[in-house]
Design an enzyme around this catalytic site. Structure first.
Site, PDB file in Angstrom:
ATOM      1  N   CYS A  91       5.249  -8.982   5.513  1.00 42.18           N
ATOM      2  CA  CYS A  91       6.293  -7.962   5.594  1.00 42.18           C
ATOM      3  C   CYS A  91       5.705  -6.617   6.039  1.00 42.18           C
ATOM      4  O   CYS A  91       5.418  -6.450   7.226  1.00 42.18           O
ATOM      5  CB  CYS A  91       7.049  -7.860   4.276  1.00 42.18           C
ATOM      6  SG  CYS A  91       8.651  -7.025   4.439  1.00 42.18           S
ATOM      7  N   HIS A 181       8.733 -13.291   3.131  1.00 37.87           N
ATOM      8  CA  HIS A 181       7.981 -13.199   1.872  1.00 37.87           C
ATOM      9  C   HIS A 181       7.643 -14.588   1.322  1.00 37.87           C
ATOM     10  O   HIS A 181       8.357 -15.111   0.462  1.00 37.87           O
ATOM     11  CB  HIS A 181       8.780 -12.420   0.837  1.00 37.87           C
ATOM     12  CG  HIS A 181       8.756 -10.945   1.038  1.00 37.87           C
ATOM     13  ND1 HIS A 181       7.715 -10.151   0.615  1.00 37.87           N
ATOM     14  CD2 HIS A 181       9.646 -10.128   1.641  1.00 37.87           C
ATOM     15  CE1 HIS A 181       7.966  -8.899   0.936  1.00 37.87           C
ATOM     16  NE2 HIS A 181       9.130  -8.850   1.562  1.00 37.87           N
ATOM     17  N   GLU A 183       5.315 -15.233  -0.710  1.00 38.83           N
ATOM     18  CA  GLU A 183       4.678 -15.089  -2.023  1.00 38.83           C
ATOM     19  C   GLU A 183       5.666 -15.018  -3.183  1.00 38.83           C
ATOM     20  O   GLU A 183       5.264 -15.082  -4.359  1.00 38.83           O
ATOM     21  CB  GLU A 183       3.799 -13.824  -2.029  1.00 38.83           C
ATOM     22  CG  GLU A 183       4.500 -12.510  -2.323  1.00 38.83           C
ATOM     23  CD  GLU A 183       5.310 -11.944  -1.165  1.00 38.83           C
ATOM     24  OE1 GLU A 183       5.748 -10.788  -1.269  1.00 38.83           O
ATOM     25  OE2 GLU A 183       5.530 -12.654  -0.153  1.00 38.83           O
TER      26      GLU A 183
END
Length: 243
Positions: A91, A181, A183
């Site tokens: 990001c 994203h 994660e």
């Protein structure tokens, strides 16, 4: 065992489940909290990490005044790319890569923000890319949370995947940036959306739940690419694929 230096830009924007994916891939992690530990401790040394992972944050790619470590972070990114050290940017990490290498980011990009599950289209270049080829076979959707976006890429950058609005996976030499994203855990996704007055949190989380296994697989593939690239050492990448 390869050491991955993780640069975390905000306390509540953590490594999340990528920590487990990287450990499973065989990496040793050093997490640098950039708001606490000066990045110049890394820059002044002659030895770079085996790999670098740059996490996101609520600041934008030009917020040097609010996040005074960003100039050093951009320098670290370019230094790693120049030395063919593998880098993964998530990001804001992608946006910092673009700015550091001569591209541009639009703050509050006019096509609009992207939140929640978003479909991807893979380019032909992904098929011959060491990271893109891992992802393209299984990654049809990703999870987004951004309003800023890369709007100009530097010479030599290769787009591996796009959404309907923006580049989503971009190769910058030894570095790969992703706008999404990988994660996020569900709890982190819920925390992000609970502070977003423009989204329906329940709807966003329902999308996360429906695609959780696929989202996890993408994060796992990115972790495996980063660690494998670190173990293989410098690899030159050109527009048509690796050499």
């Amino acid at each position: 065992m390869s050491t991955v230096l993780v640069v975390q830009n905000e306390e509540d924007v953590p490594l999340g489940r990528m920590e487990g994916f990287l450990a499973d891939a065989g990496a040793s992690l050093r997490i640098l909290e950039a708001w606490r530990e000066p990045l110049d401790t890394v820059l002044v040394t002659s030895e770079l990490p085996d790999a670098l992972l740059v996490l996101g944050g609520r600041m934008n790619a030009y917020s040097d005044q609010d996040a005074p470590w960003l100039p050093d972070l951009r320098s670290l990114i370019t230094r790693c790319i120049d030395a063919d050290v593998p880098v993964l940017g998530i990001c804001l990490g992608l946006q910092l890569m673009a700015v550091a290498t001569g591209g541009a980011v639009e703050v509050g990009a006019r096509p609009g923000p992207e939140y929640g599950v978003t479909p991807l289209t893979w380019t032909d270049a992904a098929r011959v890319d060491p990271c893109g080829s891992r992802l393209a076979v299984s990654t049809a959707v990703v999870f987004e949370d951004h309003a800023d976006a890369v709007t100009a890429l530097p010479e030599g950058a290769v787009v591996l995947a796009r959404s309907a609005r923006y580049p989503q996976v971009v190769r910058f030499g030894s570095a790969v940036g992703v706008q999404f994203h990988p994660e996020l855990t569900r709890a982190i996704a819920e925390e992000y959306q609970s502070h977003n007055e423009t989204t329906d949190t329940a709807e966003i989380l329902a999308g996360f739940d429906a695609h959780d296994a696929a989202l996890a697989a993408t994060g796992r593939a990115l972790a495996q690419w980063l660690v494998t690239a670190a173990e293989l050492g410098p690899v030159q990448v050109v527009a048509n694929g690796p050499t």
